[in-house]
Design an enzyme around this catalytic site. Structure first.
Site, PDB file in Angstrom:
ATOM      1  N   CYS A  61       1.019  -1.138   0.154  1.00 34.22           N
ATOM      2  CA  CYS A  61       0.007  -0.213   0.033  1.00 34.22           C
ATOM      3  C   CYS A  61       0.995   1.270  -0.197  1.00 34.22           C
ATOM      4  O   CYS A  61       1.636   1.607   0.958  1.00 34.22           O
ATOM      5  CB  CYS A  61      -0.738  -0.088   1.165  1.00 34.22           C
ATOM      6  SG  CYS A  61      -1.784   1.521   1.617  1.00 34.22           S
ATOM      7  N   CYS A  86      -0.063   4.045   2.842  1.00 28.36           N
ATOM      8  CA  CYS A  86       0.440   3.653   3.958  1.00 28.36           C
ATOM      9  C   CYS A  86       1.898   3.842   4.240  1.00 28.36           C
ATOM     10  O   CYS A  86       2.352   4.303   5.257  1.00 28.36           O
ATOM     11  CB  CYS A  86       0.231   2.016   4.196  1.00 28.36           C
ATOM     12  SG  CYS A  86      -1.422   1.427   3.880  1.00 28.36           S
TER      13      CYS A  86
END
Lengths: 287, 111
Positions: free
Chosen positions: B32, B35
């Site tokens: 991700c 993230c």
């Protein structure tokens, strides 16, 4: 910290690297930690370097030229540690306050400017002002401005990464304005999302292979190719909806570029008021 | 630069729910991008609230049951726990100030 470690040869090497480059140089385009490491290597404050990299990335002149123009004005040995805060005081006063529509937010902006100009705010001082900002009710128009003021309330010498938050939230102001102008309501967004979903396989096929996410330049080029591929496909379906949708997808790039170039000019002015190791010009007084 | 502690399904109840101070849990995945962008902000939050609030990470791919238990359907997601209870949450990449505001809502600012 002395700029370029007080060494004119370091400055010359940096400028030679930047000269003629239209893309953001690797040391300034990579992740935040890489920028901070490069800043330390060059004897430049981390917060100021992140600001420079973030603004230059959107300059009409190209990132390399924009960085060159700013760093050229830095005297080797100059103490730039206060420049970031001086720039913020100036930027809030000249570029943020004039667009505020919530009356209480102007007063909050004054408070933030005073805090930025204080000799040595404590962690509690920053935290108290952030807390007060979080309690202010603002109109939707001022959401981005409030986020920008909150993002500015960090000790940037300790937390230089907060500079990215400041620029991201400042861009949010332009994005919000665009959303209002094109009447980008939830219904319109949902309808456009369906158009986009249907056109995606064809657009992706036309845009070619997707780059690795870590390759920032390739990713930007790919995004442009993809948007170029989407546009005729969507316009063929529903012209009115698609024009609004493409405006949103492409974003307020011209406004962000104009903001970045104005902000870079302000940065040069703040740097020019910084004394060099040999004495030089007088310090600019914080508001 | 210190890394944030990782919690797992096995350690979640003790480290998060059993903590005496509030805990921010970053639900993330290795693949991700947003993230990863959040990581420096979370490290700063951990430093700013050192001794008052803990910040830990939980890999949603390896700990699906915890993500399901708290209805985490998108990442990054930040969940704030205090004394074993879920108090607040933020979804998507967000700023230091937004995370700080979520924490500060739980307590008055220091004088």
């Amino acid at each position: 910290m002395n700029a370029f470690h007080g060494n004119a040869a370091v400055k010359r090497d940096v400028l030679e690297t930047l000269a003629g480059s239209t893309e953001t140089p690797v040391a300034m385009a990579a992740d935040q930690q890489a920028v901070l490491a490069w800043a330390q290597e060059m004897g430049l404050p981390g917060d100021l370097t992140l600001l420079l990299a973030g603004l230059a990335r959107h300059s009409e002149r190209g990132a390399g030229k924009a960085c060159y123009d700013v760093l050229e004005t830095v005297e080797p040995g100059a103490d730039l540690s206060a420049v970031m805060r001086q720039w913020l005081i100036w930027a809030i006063g000249t570029m943020l306050v004039p667009v505020l529509s919530t009356p209480g937010l102007r007063q909050a902006a004054d408070t933030v400017q005073r805090l930025l100009g204080a000799a040595s705010p404590t962690p509690s001082d920053w935290r108290r002002v952030r807390h007060d900002l979080a309690c202010i009710d603002v109109s939707d128009d001022d959401d981005g401005a409030l986020a920008t003021l909150s993002a500015a309330c960090w000790d940037l010498e300790r937390f230089p990464g907060a500079v990215d938050d400041i620029l991201t939230s400042w861009h949010q102001i332009f994005n919000s304005r665009l959303h209002r102008e094109v009447e980008w309501t939830e219904d319109v967004r949902a309808a456009f999302r369906i158009l986009l979903r249907d056109a995606t396989p064809q657009a992706r096929a036309q845009a070619g292979p997707m780059p690795e996410p870590s390759d920032e330049i390739a990713t930007r080029l790919y995004k442009t190719r993809l948007l170029d591929a989407y546009e005729p496909l969507l316009l063929a379906k529903d012209e009115t909806l698609s024009r609004r949708g493409m405006q949103i997808l492409r974003g307020p790039r011209a406004e962000i570029s104009a903001f970045s170039d104005d902000a870079l000019s302000g940065l040069v002015q703040r740097i020019s008021g910084t004394p060099s190791a040999a004495g030089g010009l007088a310090h600019e007084t914080c508001a | 630069m210190s890394k944030l502690d990782i919690v797992t399904t096995e350690t979640f109840d003790v480290i998060v729910l059993g903590a005496e101070q509030p805990v921010v849990v970053d639900f993330y995945a290795d693949w991700c991008g947003p993230c990863k962008m959040m990581e420096p902000a979370l490290r700063d939050i951990a430093r700013e609230y050192d001794g008052e609030v803990s910040v830990v990470k939980l890999d949603v791919d390896a700990n699906k049951e915890i993500a399901e238990r708290y209805g985490v359907s998108g990442i990054p997601a930040l969940l704030l726990f205090d004394k074993g209870a879920l108090c607040d949450r933020l979804s998507g990449a967000t700023s230091r100030s937004a995370i700080a505001a979520m924490i500060d809502k739980r307590e008055a600012p220091r004088s």
